[in-house]
Design a protein around this motif. Structure first.
Motif, PDB file in Angstrom:
ATOM      1  N   VAL A  90      18.184  -7.850   6.539  1.00  0.00           N
ATOM      2  CA  VAL A  90      18.281  -8.002   5.088  1.00  0.00           C
ATOM      3  C   VAL A  90      19.531  -8.824   4.772  1.00  0.00           C
ATOM      4  CG1 VAL A  90      18.381  -6.839   2.859  1.00  0.00           C
ATOM      5  CG2 VAL A  90      17.165  -5.761   4.774  1.00  0.00           C
ATOM      6  N   ASP A 126      21.953 -10.677   2.024  1.00  0.00           N
ATOM      7  CA  ASP A 126      22.401 -10.717   0.635  1.00  0.00           C
ATOM      8  C   ASP A 126      22.983 -12.101   0.355  1.00  0.00           C
ATOM      9  OD1 ASP A 126      23.523 -10.408  -1.852  1.00  0.00           O
ATOM     10  OD2 ASP A 126      24.773  -8.681  -1.327  1.00  0.00           O
ATOM     11  N   ARG A 148      23.512 -13.134  -2.918  1.00  0.00           N
ATOM     12  CA  ARG A 148      23.940 -13.130  -4.315  1.00  0.00           C
ATOM     13  C   ARG A 148      25.298 -13.828  -4.452  1.00  0.00           C
ATOM     14  NH1 ARG A 148      23.627  -6.890  -5.607  1.00  0.00           N
ATOM     15  NH2 ARG A 148      24.461  -6.881  -3.476  1.00  0.00           N
ATOM     16  N   ILE A 165      14.227  -9.881   5.006  1.00  0.00           N
ATOM     17  CA  ILE A 165      14.248 -10.001   3.548  1.00  0.00           C
ATOM     18  C   ILE A 165      15.527 -10.735   3.175  1.00  0.00           C
ATOM     19  CG2 ILE A 165      14.466  -8.769   1.353  1.00  0.00           C
ATOM     20  CD1 ILE A 165      12.903  -6.474   2.552  1.00  0.00           C
ATOM     21  N   PHE A 206      17.608 -11.922  -0.489  1.00  0.00           N
ATOM     22  CA  PHE A 206      17.580 -11.833  -1.947  1.00  0.00           C
ATOM     23  C   PHE A 206      18.817 -12.493  -2.529  1.00  0.00           C
ATOM     24  CE2 PHE A 206      19.866  -8.198  -0.454  1.00  0.00           C
ATOM     25  CZ  PHE A 206      20.766  -7.823  -1.436  1.00  0.00           C
ATOM     26  N   ASP A 207      18.643 -13.058  -3.732  1.00  0.00           N
ATOM     27  CA  ASP A 207      19.715 -13.816  -4.365  1.00  0.00           C
ATOM     28  C   ASP A 207      19.515 -13.806  -5.870  1.00  0.00           C
ATOM     29  OD1 ASP A 207      17.932 -16.074  -5.120  1.00  0.00           O
ATOM     30  OD2 ASP A 207      17.817 -16.364  -2.960  1.00  0.00           O
ATOM     31  N   THR A 217      13.651 -12.909  -4.435  1.00  0.00           N
ATOM     32  CA  THR A 217      13.610 -12.449  -3.049  1.00  0.00           C
ATOM     33  C   THR A 217      12.554 -13.209  -2.262  1.00  0.00           C
ATOM     34  OG1 THR A 217      11.991 -10.716  -3.529  1.00  0.00           O
ATOM     35  CG2 THR A 217      14.318 -10.111  -3.689  1.00  0.00           C
ATOM     36  N   LEU A 223      10.518 -12.722   1.841  1.00  0.00           N
ATOM     37  CA  LEU A 223      10.427 -11.857   3.015  1.00  0.00           C
ATOM     38  C   LEU A 223       9.483 -12.447   4.046  1.00  0.00           C
ATOM     39  CD1 LEU A 223       7.521 -10.085   3.051  1.00  0.00           C
ATOM     40  CD2 LEU A 223       8.612  -8.998   1.103  1.00  0.00           C
ATOM     41  N   ARG A 258      16.070 -19.865   1.543  1.00  0.00           N
ATOM     42  CA  ARG A 258      16.526 -18.969   0.472  1.00  0.00           C
ATOM     43  C   ARG A 258      18.001 -19.200   0.177  1.00  0.00           C
ATOM     44  NH1 ARG A 258      13.001 -17.189  -2.987  1.00  0.00           N
ATOM     45  NH2 ARG A 258      14.507 -16.927  -4.659  1.00  0.00           N
ATOM     46  N   ALA A 281      17.450 -10.843  -8.339  1.00  0.00           N
ATOM     47  CA  ALA A 281      17.128  -9.575  -7.696  1.00  0.00           C
ATOM     48  C   ALA A 281      18.378  -8.717  -7.546  1.00  0.00           C
ATOM     49  CB  ALA A 281      16.505  -9.835  -6.329  1.00  0.00           C
ATOM     50  N   ALA A 321      15.778  -4.924  -3.575  1.00  0.00           N
ATOM     51  CA  ALA A 321      15.611  -5.345  -2.182  1.00  0.00           C
ATOM     52  C   ALA A 321      15.447  -4.140  -1.264  1.00  0.00           C
ATOM     53  CB  ALA A 321      16.808  -6.186  -1.747  1.00  0.00           C
ATOM     54  N   GLN A 365      11.938  -2.811  -1.428  1.00  0.00           N
ATOM     55  CA  GLN A 365      11.075  -3.634  -0.577  1.00  0.00           C
ATOM     56  C   GLN A 365      11.286  -3.301   0.894  1.00  0.00           C
ATOM     57  OE1 GLN A 365      12.000  -7.725  -1.981  1.00  0.00           O
ATOM     58  NE2 GLN A 365       9.826  -7.858  -2.452  1.00  0.00           N
TER      59      GLN A 365
END
Length: 283
Positions: free
Chosen positions: A94, A96, A98, A135, A137-138, A142, A144, A164, A180, A185, A188
């Motif tokens: 996963v 991140d 962000r 996965i 996410f930002d 997201t 995956l 991504r 997200a 996340a 998910q």
């Protein structure tokens, strides 16, 4: 000027550098488990997926359908049959991406170093015959990749992470909305990672907010969850002098304090999550 800056080394993430994190050869064959799903591995040799492990006293939460009548009658206490069952060797990565992860004062952004570490862990999982999923996410949403095995599958994950990350960088100058949250996340992740699997979350110091803790605790109930903390040189050795801080209309001078990883580790332990620190010279 901003676009040019975002093209510097350690800022853009490429699939090639993630594939280059491979440290060992992948196995040419795997022991076939009872399940055909990638990542499902037998706890004992083939044919032992439901072999009797022990007969023990019934405990709260046990399946009443497994009560052993003979042992129960003999002892006067409910006993159940416990079996060896297939465990799941799936690793969910996963990432991140962000905004708090999209900065750095060292040779790479936090997000880039976190993705590199996830790639190394993914290759190590594949080398032992596990399945991997991912996965990312930002601020834009997201993406995956479901579980699978082998180098081609790792290539798909690397392409997804790199793409991504590009979206995340573009969203800095072209915001697309709230994006997200970590809780989304993690929900998910709970759906994607089977019970007994391992989940590796690469994030920063600000990554886990109090409102994210319930979702993180739910994820960790039936899975091994590790947080890979990407630390920047500014996190570990901030300058002694006061620095200007700007937050909206607020402007002030303040001294930064080193990140207290011990406090974070204690907080995560309460959620059944372990902490691995990625030093700024390790990514």
């Amino acid at each position: 000027m901003v676009k040019a800056t975002l093209e510097g080394p350690g800022i853009r993430l490429s699939a090639a550098e993630l594939l280059a994190q491979r440290e060992s050869r992948l196995p040419t064959s795997r022991h076939r488990p009872a399940s055909r799903r990638p990542g499902a591995l037998p706890a004992k040799p083939a044919g032992a997926g439901m072999d009797l492990r022990e007969i023990r006293a019934f405990a709260e939460g046990d399946d009443a359908r497994r009560i052993d009548p003979a042992a129960t009658a003999r002892t006067g206490i409910p006993h159940i049959r416990s079996f060896h069952e297939d465990r799941d060797d799936t690793v969910l990565l996963v990432a991140d991406f962000r905004p708090p992860m999209l900065w750095g004062t060292g040779n790479a952004l936090r997000s880039v170093r976190g993705a590199r570490m996830l790639a190394r862990q993914g290759w190590q999982a594949l080398a032992r015959g596990a399945a991997i999923a991912a996965i990312a996410f930002d601020a834009a949403g997201t993406a995956l990749v479901p579980g699978g095995a082998g180098a081609p599958h790792m290539a798909r994950i690397a392409q997804m992470l790199a793409g991504r990350h590009d979206h995340a960088l573009d969203a800095i100058t072209e915001p697309t909305g709230a994006g997200a949250t970590l809780s989304q996340a993690l929900i998910q992740a709970t759906r994607l990672a089977p019970s007994g699997s391992e989940v590796l979350l690469a994030t920063g110091v600000e990554g886990i907010a109090p409102e994210d803790e319930p979702a993180l605790a739910r994820l960790a109930r039936r899975r091994r969850v590790r947080l890979l903390l990407a630390l920047d040189p500014l996190d570990t050795a901030p300058p002694a002098r006061a620095l200007p801080i700007h937050a909206g209309a607020l402007h002030r001078m303040a001294r930064l304090q080193p990140v207290d990883t011990h406090a974070l580790a204690a907080r995560l332990r309460a959620l059944n999550v372990s902490l691995d620190v990625i030093a700024h010279d390790a990514g």
